[in-house]
Scaffold this active site. Structure first.
Site, PDB file in Angstrom:
ATOM      1  N   HIS A 143     -66.809 -86.438  71.016  1.00 23.86           N
ATOM      2  CA  HIS A 143     -65.526 -86.395  70.315  1.00 23.86           C
ATOM      3  C   HIS A 143     -65.351 -87.565  69.356  1.00 23.86           C
ATOM      4  O   HIS A 143     -64.705 -87.429  68.315  1.00 23.86           O
ATOM      5  CB  HIS A 143     -64.388 -86.392  71.339  1.00 23.86           C
ATOM      6  N   CYS A 146     -77.066 -69.556  62.326  1.00 22.69           N
ATOM      7  CA  CYS A 146     -76.309 -70.725  62.775  1.00 22.69           C
ATOM      8  C   CYS A 146     -77.308 -71.740  63.310  1.00 22.69           C
ATOM      9  O   CYS A 146     -78.282 -71.393  63.962  1.00 22.69           O
ATOM     10  CB  CYS A 146     -75.290 -70.342  63.841  1.00 22.69           C
TER      11      CYS A 146
END
Length: 755
Positions: A369, A682
């Site tokens: 994060h 992807c």
């Protein structure tokens, strides 16, 4: 030591330390030091030169030369023998110094009568603070042990100089690389960009010393109060004006509470307190358990969730032990490069972003994060910089190259200027990326390319709007399964998937069914990772062997998409039979919900991920069954080359833009186009502008990538004319090179493509 020496080396070093710790000003002690060294080394002269601003070496003290020369004689780094020692950061021992080509005569010193010279750099943390020199009238041959003694004494001098009594700390920062031992530290790329500034070291985590509780109820009360304070501190942080409009930042900070509650985090801490631990010891114990469970997972995105909980745990411990000083030291330099072993997102947000130029982590992951926050704030970041904390000192000038994954420590002025020029050019390009955010990714000759993001948490979803992406090409559903102590029920999953679709605001989201197993073992599941987890019992293989897992997830997706489009795909399909079995389960759940009269999805589109090479040879049959196909380039390339992408020895051995990979991808596109089945890719290839250009040249019209790559890829697409690229890809299709990257880069440069 020479017979001229008056005392032993040990005695000399001990006396030098006594002088440094003694009374008097810094200049007085330095004067005593040179006299001591001259006598102890059996030399007629001992002099200390200290580097000052502008990389000037100034004579600060001498025994034997004329005292009038002190603070008057100055040499540039690289000038004279003293300057050469500083520039090369190496000792020099000469029996006939005056005939050395670098010798420079300074008449004010009176050194013309001294023939031999031995000098060593005064180093601290790899930085040259000065030069220590002894001289003799005779042509003395200095031996290796004498050089070593002088080097040891120079270490003592370095501490005196670094103390700031002789020269201000700001003058010890070099202005040119010839006065330092330059250093380059390799690192992993977490967020692209370049940043320059002075090193600021993050403080270590709080240590827990009180382990055993005296009053259990009091510890529970302390925990409740600390949790309330921590939440209050996070709320206060969110009120920061610079974050008030940042949905990404708010989502990440609020996700701390979501993750903690979903994991039963506070409940487990309470149980540890009941077992007799203090509140802070209980927090530490629970976090150690979570870290042990998640840290061995090879999937970087999942593995790095442990750092979020590490950050939560440390913040909670700080509140428990009464450490109210949660902010970094002040004042900060104008340009800060933050150095830390690891970092939580809230810690990063607490720094003054107007001064923060880059972040360097000794550990970490690009999927943590804190890296997401860095990307949202557009702060260059690198991680896994081995040994950086031991090799960089507070205040060292640094350049962080997030494009190439390196940290330059104490770079020369010429290098710094080169990077300044690069930063200016990068800022110009970033402005062009922002200008195309709301424009379609369309080539100059009118071909539309869909650009999607990869996501895995609710906090990723604001990036759709912030980057101007077309939707989510891959939503990884593993996280809720990984952070819990038991299997999330259907309602819990449905609520999560529904919120994801709400945040997408009408743009498509493709959910990938759970991909755990192998080394990604669920905490409530007794299973072995195996010797080769990437090719082990994982993903669809588990779901077919444990069908209740997949059926519950499919049921949740159907509930979440009532009245909306359901787009989902199965991972790691190796043969058609696996897809058929999974699709039957979906059909069973759809039929079940229909019979119960539940609201149904408006439409259902089902695809498969092509990650296993075996599926390439079954495409004709597979394409009759799927609504779309998604190529997982990371795993596909790994399996094609039998090369573990997590192995540092093999990380750069094979290039995705190699003839073998391009031929496989080209064949996939050809068959999909012939069957009228949409195909996307992807993976890391999609997010690199040069790789993405090659994929578009092969025929891919849908790419899914990390949010931070969307702007760069869009700008590349809008600068590209497709027809010449397609023709060029056909010409190089039979190449036998290790890689065609250089050829494609040349093509891009010749045709004005922004890569």
């Amino acid at each position: 030591m020479s017979a001229r020496s008056k005392i032993t080396p040990r005695q000399l070093l001990a006396r030098a330390r006594d002088v440094m710790a003694g009374a008097g000003s810094g200049q007085d002690r330095l004067n005593r030091m040179v006299s001591l060294i001259a006598g102890g080394m059996g030399a007629e002269v001992c002099s200390v030169y200290i580097r000052r601003a502008g990389d000037v070496l100034e004579l600060f003290a001498t025994e034997g030369l004329k005292q009038a020369a002190v603070h008057q004689t100055r040499l540039r780094v690289g000038e004279g023998l003293v300057g050469v020692i500083a520039a090369r950061t190496r000792p020099l021992a000469l029996s006939d110094a005056q005939h050395h080509p670098a010798f420079v005569f300074r008449p004010e010193t009176g050194e013309e009568i001294y023939h031999s010279l031995m000098g060593v750099p005064v180093l601290r943390g790899g930085r040259v603070l000065g030069v220590l020199v002894v001289q003799n009238r005779t042509r003395r041959r200095y031996v290796a042990t004498e050089v070593e003694i002088l080097q040891t004494i120079a270490m003592v001098l370095a501490e005196m100089i670094a103390g700031g009594e002789l020269v201000g700390g700001e003058e010890l920062v070099p202005t040119d690389g010839i006065a330092v031992a330059p250093l380059q530290i390799a690192a992993a790329r977490f967020h692209r960009g370049m940043g320059m500034g002075l090193a600021v070291l993050a403080r270590p985590h709080v240590q827990v010393s009180r382990l055993v509780a005296e009053d259990i109820e009091e510890e529970h009360a302390r925990l409740r109060q600390a949790v309330a304070e921590m939440h209050g501190a996070l709320d206060a942080l969110l009120k920061d004006e610079t974050l008030s409009n940042g949905g990404e930042h708010r989502g990440i900070l609020e996700s701390y509470r979501m993750i903690a509650e979903d994991a039963g985090w506070l409940g487990r801490i309470g149980e540890a307190i009941d077992g007799g631990l203090t509140a802070e010891a209980a927090v530490m114990k629970v976090q150690n358990d979570i870290r042990a469970r998640l840290s061995q997972v090879s999937d970087r995105y999942l593995r790095e969730r442990v750092h979020d909980l590490d950050d939560l745990a440390q913040r909670l411990i700080k509140h428990l032990v009464g450490d109210d000083d949660l902010n970094p030291p002040v004042p900060l330099p104008e340009d800060v490069v933050l150095i830390a072993r690891n970092l939580g997102p809230a810690e990063l947000l607490e720094f003054d972003r107007s001064r923060l130029r880059a972040v360097v982590l000794e550990e970490g992951s690009p999927m943590a994060h804190v890296a997401i926050i860095a990307r949202a704030l557009d702060i260059p970041m690198v991680g896994q910089a081995k040994g950086v904390l031991a090799r960089v000192e507070e205040g060292d000038p640094l350049i962080v190259d997030g494009d190439h994954g390196s940290v330059l420590v104490r770079p020369s002025e010429s290098v710094r200027q080169s990077y300044r020029d690069s930063i200016v050019e990068r800022d110009r390009r970033k402005a062009s990326y922002a200008a195309v955010r709301d424009l379609p990714a369309q080539t100059r000759d009118g071909v539309r390319i869909e650009v999607h993001i990869n996501a895995g948490l609710r906090i990723d979803m604001p990036q759709i709007a912030e980057t101007g992406a077309d939707g989510v090409g891959l939503y990884r559903t593993e996280i809720p399964f990984m952070v819990r102590h038991d299997f999330p029920d259907v309602d819990t999953q449905a609520a999560l998937y529904g919120e994801i679709l709400e945040q997408a605001d009408g743009k498509p989201v493709i959910f990938r069914t759970i991909d755990v197993g192998g080394d990604k073992v669920l905490p409530y599941w007794d299973s072995s990772a195996g010797d080769n987890p990437a090719m082990g019992w994982r993903a669809i293989r588990i779901c077919l062997d444990r069908p209740s897992i997949l059926r519950h997830q499919l049921r949740a997706m159907i509930l979440a998409t009532a009245g909306r489009d359901l787009r989902m795909m199965f991972p790691m399909i190796a043969e058609i039979a696996e897809y058929d079995a999974a699709r039957r389960m979906l059909d069973m759940e759809l039929d079940r919900m229909r019979k119960q009269g539940k609201p149904m999805p408006k439409s259902v589109q089902v695809g498969a991920m092509l990650e296993v090479p075996a599926l390439v040879f079954q495409l004709p049959g597979m394409l009759k069954r799927v609504d779309f196909l998604s190529v997982g380039s990371n795993d596909l390339v790994q399996f094609l080359f039998a090369s573990d992408r997590g192995n540092s020895r093999l990380a750069d051995r094979y290039d995705p833009i190699s003839p073998a990979v391009l031929r496989v991808l080209g064949e996939i596109v050809t068959q999909c186009d012939a069957a009228g089945v949409p195909v996307s890719l992807c993976g890391e290839m999609a997010g690199n502008p040069l790789d993405a250009m090659a994929l578009i040249g092969l025929g891919f019209r849908r790419l899914s990538m990390a949010p931070s790559s969307v702007g760069r890829v869009k700008a590349m697409v809008r600068s590209l004319t497709l027809a010449p690229l397609t023709a060029y890809m056909e010409r190089i299709s039979d190449a036998t090179d290790h890689s065609v990257r250089d050829k494609l880069r040349t093509f891009a440069q010749d045709h004005g493509v922004m890569i």
